[in-house]
Design a protein around this motif. Structure first.
Motif, PDB file in Angstrom:
ATOM      1  N   ASN A  51       8.358  -6.248  14.868  1.00  0.00           N
ATOM      2  CA  ASN A  51       8.282  -6.988  13.343  1.00  0.00           C
ATOM      3  C   ASN A  51       6.431  -6.603  12.884  1.00  0.00           C
ATOM      4  OD1 ASN A  51      10.619  -8.749  13.899  1.00  0.00           O
ATOM      5  ND2 ASN A  51       9.405 -10.340  14.818  1.00  0.00           N
ATOM      6  N   ASN A  52       5.940  -6.544  13.778  1.00  0.00           N
ATOM      7  CA  ASN A  52       4.484  -5.832  13.058  1.00  0.00           C
ATOM      8  C   ASN A  52       4.878  -4.283  12.814  1.00  0.00           C
ATOM      9  OD1 ASN A  52       3.583  -8.223  13.584  1.00  0.00           O
ATOM     10  ND2 ASN A  52       2.471  -7.624  16.201  1.00  0.00           N
ATOM     11  N   LEU A  53       6.003  -3.853  13.422  1.00  0.00           N
ATOM     12  CA  LEU A  53       5.673  -2.551  13.075  1.00  0.00           C
ATOM     13  C   LEU A  53       6.065  -2.429  11.688  1.00  0.00           C
ATOM     14  CD1 LEU A  53       6.265  -0.484  16.588  1.00  0.00           C
ATOM     15  CD2 LEU A  53       4.417  -0.572  15.140  1.00  0.00           C
ATOM     16  N   LYS A  54       7.086  -3.510  11.444  1.00  0.00           N
ATOM     17  CA  LYS A  54       8.168  -3.286  10.556  1.00  0.00           C
ATOM     18  C   LYS A  54       7.487  -3.723   9.098  1.00  0.00           C
ATOM     19  CE  LYS A  54      13.131  -4.863  12.478  1.00  0.00           C
ATOM     20  NZ  LYS A  54      13.748  -5.685  12.228  1.00  0.00           N
ATOM     21  N   GLU A  55       6.767  -4.471   9.447  1.00  0.00           N
ATOM     22  CA  GLU A  55       4.880  -4.926   8.065  1.00  0.00           C
ATOM     23  C   GLU A  55       4.869  -3.217   7.858  1.00  0.00           C
ATOM     24  OE1 GLU A  55       5.725  -7.600   5.902  1.00  0.00           O
ATOM     25  OE2 GLU A  55       7.122  -8.142   7.085  1.00  0.00           O
ATOM     26  N   GLU A  56       3.755  -3.323   8.945  1.00  0.00           N
ATOM     27  CA  GLU A  56       2.860  -1.623   8.257  1.00  0.00           C
ATOM     28  C   GLU A  56       3.880  -0.610   7.923  1.00  0.00           C
ATOM     29  OE1 GLU A  56       1.087   1.377  12.009  1.00  0.00           O
ATOM     30  OE2 GLU A  56       0.734  -0.578  12.389  1.00  0.00           O
ATOM     31  N   ASN A  57       5.444  -0.472   8.356  1.00  0.00           N
ATOM     32  CA  ASN A  57       6.214   0.897   8.054  1.00  0.00           C
ATOM     33  C   ASN A  57       6.158   0.385   6.419  1.00  0.00           C
ATOM     34  OD1 ASN A  57       7.548   3.336   7.161  1.00  0.00           O
ATOM     35  ND2 ASN A  57       9.658   1.959   8.324  1.00  0.00           N
ATOM     36  N   LYS A  58       7.084  -1.296   6.091  1.00  0.00           N
ATOM     37  CA  LYS A  58       7.021  -1.957   4.264  1.00  0.00           C
ATOM     38  C   LYS A  58       5.661  -1.172   4.137  1.00  0.00           C
ATOM     39  CE  LYS A  58       9.491  -5.299   5.312  1.00  0.00           C
ATOM     40  NZ  LYS A  58      10.683  -6.906   4.844  1.00  0.00           N
ATOM     41  N   LEU A  59       4.676  -1.670   4.034  1.00  0.00           N
ATOM     42  CA  LEU A  59       3.043  -1.494   3.106  1.00  0.00           C
ATOM     43  C   LEU A  59       2.869   0.105   3.658  1.00  0.00           C
ATOM     44  CD1 LEU A  59       0.525  -4.219   5.512  1.00  0.00           C
ATOM     45  CD2 LEU A  59       1.272  -3.600   3.122  1.00  0.00           C
ATOM     46  N   LEU A  60       2.852   0.808   4.600  1.00  0.00           N
ATOM     47  CA  LEU A  60       2.999   2.370   4.316  1.00  0.00           C
ATOM     48  C   LEU A  60       4.134   3.028   3.232  1.00  0.00           C
ATOM     49  CD1 LEU A  60       2.717   3.279   8.081  1.00  0.00           C
ATOM     50  CD2 LEU A  60       0.889   3.818   6.134  1.00  0.00           C
ATOM     51  N   LYS A  61       5.233   1.812   3.129  1.00  0.00           N
ATOM     52  CA  LYS A  61       6.217   2.879   2.315  1.00  0.00           C
ATOM     53  C   LYS A  61       5.398   2.481   0.408  1.00  0.00           C
ATOM     54  CE  LYS A  61      10.294   3.250   4.219  1.00  0.00           C
ATOM     55  NZ  LYS A  61      11.914   2.330   4.388  1.00  0.00           N
ATOM     56  N   LEU A  62       4.797   1.488   0.549  1.00  0.00           N
ATOM     57  CA  LEU A  62       4.034   0.731  -0.593  1.00  0.00           C
ATOM     58  C   LEU A  62       2.595   1.870  -1.135  1.00  0.00           C
ATOM     59  CD1 LEU A  62       4.676  -3.203  -1.003  1.00  0.00           C
ATOM     60  CD2 LEU A  62       5.108  -1.497  -2.495  1.00  0.00           C
ATOM     61  N   GLY A  63       2.345   2.268   0.047  1.00  0.00           N
ATOM     62  CA  GLY A  63       0.950   3.103  -0.332  1.00  0.00           C
ATOM     63  C   GLY A  63       1.890   4.476  -0.642  1.00  0.00           C
ATOM     64  N   ASN A  64       2.760   4.904   0.129  1.00  0.00           N
ATOM     65  CA  ASN A  64       3.433   6.203  -0.523  1.00  0.00           C
ATOM     66  C   ASN A  64       4.041   6.466  -2.213  1.00  0.00           C
ATOM     67  OD1 ASN A  64       2.883   7.596   2.062  1.00  0.00           O
ATOM     68  ND2 ASN A  64       4.678   6.707   3.506  1.00  0.00           N
ATOM     69  N   LYS A  65       4.546   5.213  -2.215  1.00  0.00           N
ATOM     70  CA  LYS A  65       4.632   4.755  -3.603  1.00  0.00           C
ATOM     71  C   LYS A  65       3.949   4.961  -4.487  1.00  0.00           C
ATOM     72  CE  LYS A  65       9.055   2.277  -3.474  1.00  0.00           C
ATOM     73  NZ  LYS A  65       9.889   1.169  -2.889  1.00  0.00           N
ATOM     74  N   LEU A  66       2.824   4.648  -3.753  1.00  0.00           N
ATOM     75  CA  LEU A  66       1.336   3.992  -4.742  1.00  0.00           C
ATOM     76  C   LEU A  66       0.985   5.840  -4.706  1.00  0.00           C
ATOM     77  CD1 LEU A  66      -0.564   2.254  -6.123  1.00  0.00           C
ATOM     78  CD2 LEU A  66      -1.439   2.130  -4.185  1.00  0.00           C
ATOM     79  N   SER A  67       1.054   6.258  -3.940  1.00  0.00           N
ATOM     80  CA  SER A  67       0.894   7.635  -4.494  1.00  0.00           C
ATOM     81  C   SER A  67       1.253   9.017  -5.377  1.00  0.00           C
ATOM     82  CB  SER A  67      -0.233   8.381  -3.143  1.00  0.00           C
ATOM     83  OG  SER A  67       1.268   8.674  -1.993  1.00  0.00           O
ATOM     84  N   GLU A  68       2.766   8.111  -5.214  1.00  0.00           N
ATOM     85  CA  GLU A  68       3.795   9.218  -6.142  1.00  0.00           C
ATOM     86  C   GLU A  68       3.934   8.875  -7.942  1.00  0.00           C
ATOM     87  OE1 GLU A  68       7.347   8.904  -3.908  1.00  0.00           O
ATOM     88  OE2 GLU A  68       6.837   9.669  -2.034  1.00  0.00           O
ATOM     89  N   LYS A  69       3.801   7.713  -7.975  1.00  0.00           N
ATOM     90  CA  LYS A  69       3.801   7.333  -9.241  1.00  0.00           C
ATOM     91  C   LYS A  69       2.394   6.559  -9.915  1.00  0.00           C
ATOM     92  CE  LYS A  69       8.505   5.958  -8.150  1.00  0.00           C
ATOM     93  NZ  LYS A  69       9.686   4.467  -7.808  1.00  0.00           N
ATOM     94  N   GLY A  70       2.609   6.161 -10.830  1.00  0.00           N
ATOM     95  CA  GLY A  70       1.563   5.996 -11.661  1.00  0.00           C
ATOM     96  C   GLY A  70       1.775   3.905 -11.835  1.00  0.00           C
ATOM     97  N   GLU A  71       2.494   3.477 -10.719  1.00  0.00           N
ATOM     98  CA  GLU A  71       2.706   2.277 -11.364  1.00  0.00           C
ATOM     99  C   GLU A  71       2.101   1.359 -10.546  1.00  0.00           C
ATOM    100  OE1 GLU A  71       7.066   1.520 -10.725  1.00  0.00           O
ATOM    101  OE2 GLU A  71       8.298   3.324 -12.040  1.00  0.00           O
TER     102      GLU A  71
END
Length: 104
Positions: A51-71
């Motif tokens: 569960n901790n790794l799933k949450e960390e993965n979600k945050l990493l995905k959000l961080g990647n989206k942040l770096s890819e998009k300007g939203e």
């Protein structure tokens, strides 16, 4: 009298054998219960790690989206929602601590 004494001795021997077998089976059962408890604890720890790794993965995905998009506003909102959800989960775990479930 000899037959009676022989029968009694035979019965006593069989009773001792049965008592020894009962003691052996009780020890074996105790060992298996202990082993089962250890496996249950390991399973709980594994589930928490997953569960901790799933949450960390979600945050990493959000961080990647942040770096890819300007939203950034939308992503910041999602991150804040996740942080609130984590905080609520931690509160629940702390409250449940009296039941042997929680943390801290």
């Amino acid at each position: 009298m000899f037959d009676f004494e022989t029968s009694v001795t035979g019965i006593e021997f069989k009773v001792r054998q049965l008592a020894d077998e009962v003691a052996r089976l009780r020890r074996l059962m105790s060992e298996k219960e202990s082993q089962c408890y250890e496996l249950q604890e390991a399973l709980k720890n594994s589930e928490k790690t997953i569960n901790n790794l799933k949450e960390e993965n979600k945050l990493l995905k959000l961080g990647n989206k942040l770096s890819e998009k300007g939203e950034s506003a939308e992503i910041k909102l999602k991150i804040n929602q996740m942080i609130r959800a984590i905080d609520k989960s931690l509160e629940i775990l702390k409250k449940d601590n009296g039941n042997g479930i929680g943390i801290g």
